[in-house]
Design a protein around this motif. Structure first.
Motif, PDB file in Angstrom:
ATOM      1  N   ILE A 211       6.613  57.543   7.775  1.00 56.04           N
ATOM      2  CA  ILE A 211       6.426  58.356   8.687  1.00 56.04           C
ATOM      3  C   ILE A 211       4.966  58.526   9.548  1.00 56.04           C
ATOM      4  CG2 ILE A 211       6.425  61.167   8.995  1.00 56.04           C
ATOM      5  CD1 ILE A 211       8.551  61.056   6.882  1.00 56.04           C
ATOM      6  N   LYS A 212       4.033  58.629   8.764  1.00 55.72           N
ATOM      7  CA  LYS A 212       2.699  58.710   9.192  1.00 55.72           C
ATOM      8  C   LYS A 212       2.398  57.557  10.089  1.00 55.72           C
ATOM      9  CE  LYS A 212      -2.034  58.470   7.276  1.00 55.72           C
ATOM     10  NZ  LYS A 212      -2.890  58.634   6.032  1.00 55.72           N
ATOM     11  N   SER A 213       2.622  56.334   9.877  1.00 51.81           N
ATOM     12  CA  SER A 213       2.389  55.058  10.497  1.00 51.81           C
ATOM     13  C   SER A 213       3.175  55.188  11.759  1.00 51.81           C
ATOM     14  CB  SER A 213       2.578  53.792   9.758  1.00 51.81           C
ATOM     15  OG  SER A 213       4.022  53.764   9.469  1.00 51.81           O
ATOM     16  N   SER A 214       4.570  55.640  11.710  1.00 53.71           N
ATOM     17  CA  SER A 214       5.103  55.685  12.925  1.00 53.71           C
ATOM     18  C   SER A 214       4.614  56.819  14.088  1.00 53.71           C
ATOM     19  CB  SER A 214       6.710  56.222  12.655  1.00 53.71           C
ATOM     20  OG  SER A 214       6.747  57.398  12.286  1.00 53.71           O
ATOM     21  N   LEU A 215       4.131  57.892  13.543  1.00 52.44           N
ATOM     22  CA  LEU A 215       3.491  58.833  14.175  1.00 52.44           C
ATOM     23  C   LEU A 215       2.113  58.189  15.019  1.00 52.44           C
ATOM     24  CD1 LEU A 215       4.141  62.258  12.440  1.00 52.44           C
ATOM     25  CD2 LEU A 215       4.993  61.526  14.755  1.00 52.44           C
ATOM     26  N   ASN A 216       1.627  57.429  14.296  1.00 55.02           N
ATOM     27  CA  ASN A 216       0.360  56.832  14.759  1.00 55.02           C
ATOM     28  C   ASN A 216       0.529  56.219  16.140  1.00 55.02           C
ATOM     29  OD1 ASN A 216      -2.086  57.805  13.430  1.00 55.02           O
ATOM     30  ND2 ASN A 216      -1.603  56.385  11.514  1.00 55.02           N
ATOM     31  N   SER A 217       1.720  55.842  16.353  1.00 53.78           N
ATOM     32  CA  SER A 217       2.124  54.657  17.456  1.00 53.78           C
ATOM     33  C   SER A 217       2.033  55.392  18.780  1.00 53.78           C
ATOM     34  CB  SER A 217       3.564  54.438  17.303  1.00 53.78           C
ATOM     35  OG  SER A 217       4.008  53.977  18.557  1.00 53.78           O
ATOM     36  N   PRO A 218       1.178  54.848  19.714  1.00 54.32           N
ATOM     37  CA  PRO A 218       0.680  55.294  20.966  1.00 54.32           C
ATOM     38  C   PRO A 218       2.193  55.621  21.689  1.00 54.32           C
ATOM     39  CG  PRO A 218      -0.415  53.436  20.726  1.00 54.32           C
ATOM     40  CD  PRO A 218       0.362  53.496  19.558  1.00 54.32           C
ATOM     41  N   TYR A 219       3.174  54.940  21.560  1.00 52.94           N
ATOM     42  CA  TYR A 219       4.429  55.289  22.074  1.00 52.94           C
ATOM     43  C   TYR A 219       4.946  56.666  21.600  1.00 52.94           C
ATOM     44  CZ  TYR A 219       9.594  54.984  23.043  1.00 52.94           C
ATOM     45  OH  TYR A 219      11.014  55.309  23.651  1.00 52.94           O
ATOM     46  N   TYR A 220       5.003  56.970  20.256  1.00 54.96           N
ATOM     47  CA  TYR A 220       5.558  58.197  19.948  1.00 54.96           C
ATOM     48  C   TYR A 220       4.539  59.240  20.230  1.00 54.96           C
ATOM     49  CZ  TYR A 220       9.226  55.825  17.314  1.00 54.96           C
ATOM     50  OH  TYR A 220      10.236  54.941  16.862  1.00 54.96           O
ATOM     51  N   ILE A 221       3.217  59.119  20.337  1.00 54.49           N
ATOM     52  CA  ILE A 221       2.485  60.190  20.927  1.00 54.49           C
ATOM     53  C   ILE A 221       2.940  60.618  22.125  1.00 54.49           C
ATOM     54  CG2 ILE A 221      -0.035  60.728  21.287  1.00 54.49           C
ATOM     55  CD1 ILE A 221      -0.703  58.936  18.862  1.00 54.49           C
ATOM     56  N   GLN A 222       3.083  59.719  22.919  1.00 53.17           N
ATOM     57  CA  GLN A 222       3.461  60.111  24.412  1.00 53.17           C
ATOM     58  C   GLN A 222       5.025  60.440  24.318  1.00 53.17           C
ATOM     59  OE1 GLN A 222       1.325  60.275  26.805  1.00 53.17           O
ATOM     60  NE2 GLN A 222      -0.031  59.802  25.293  1.00 53.17           N
TER      61      GLN A 222
END
Length: 180
Positions: free
Chosen positions: A75-86
């Motif tokens: 979960i943490k690594s997926s949230l670090n994705s710039p795509y998901y942040i946007q």
């Protein structure tokens, strides 16, 4: 065989042993509560020795903790994705979709000792967005607790809403003015 090759072989053996024990525990949790599962039964189902169990874990709960920490890191690594942040809505859609795809694994975990999909001593949101003050810290904890509670309720009530519907519900809740 070199020392390095032996070390890698032992690491691989331990990884396989842990996977066998994790799988066996998940299968046993489909049949009974965690408290009713014995170490003997666990090692027999996993096909590893009691010594191998104790070489990797101290208790059955340690296995659940390792599974939970693995989910947390995912979960943490997926949230670090710039795509998901946007695109936080898409992260939520993917989060609920993954839960649907992994329902066979998650169901016995959620029904047993895994109360949330996030370790209580670690905050995903606070890790990604370090709070600047006490209010921000507690707001992040409240949001994380709310998302965890929503997820758990959705999951245990049969996942009737689609991942897209759940993402929209969460976005709507998160964007609601708390002063109302």
């Amino acid at each position: 065989m070199s020392t390095e090759q032996l070390r890698l072989s032992n690491e691989e053996s331990n990884r396989i042993t842990r996977e066998c024990l994790q799988t066996a525990l998940v299968l046993l949790l489909k049949e009974k509560r965690l408290e009713e599962i014995t170490i003997t039964e666990l090692v027999k189902r996993s096909g590893v020795s009691r010594t191998a169990f104790y070489r990797n874990y101290t208790t059955k709960e340690d296995i659940l903790t390792e599974i939970q920490n693995s989910l947390f890191e995912h979960i943490k690594s997926s949230l670090n994705s710039p795509y998901y942040i946007q695109n936080p809505r898409q992260w939520l859609v993917d989060y609920f979709t993954l839960a649907t795809e992994k329902a066979e694994l998650l169901t016995p975990l959620i029904q047993s000792n895994l109360k949330t999909l996030l370790p209580l001593e670690q905050s995903v949101l606070a890790t990604l967005f370090p709070p600047s003050d006490n209010f921000s810290h507690y707001m992040l904890l409240a949001l994380e607790g709310a998302l965890s509670s929503i997820f758990r309720n959705w999951f245990l009530s049969g996942r009737k809403e689609t991942p897209e519907e759940m993402a929209d519900i969460c976005i709507q809740i998160l964007s609601t003015d708390p002063s109302i």
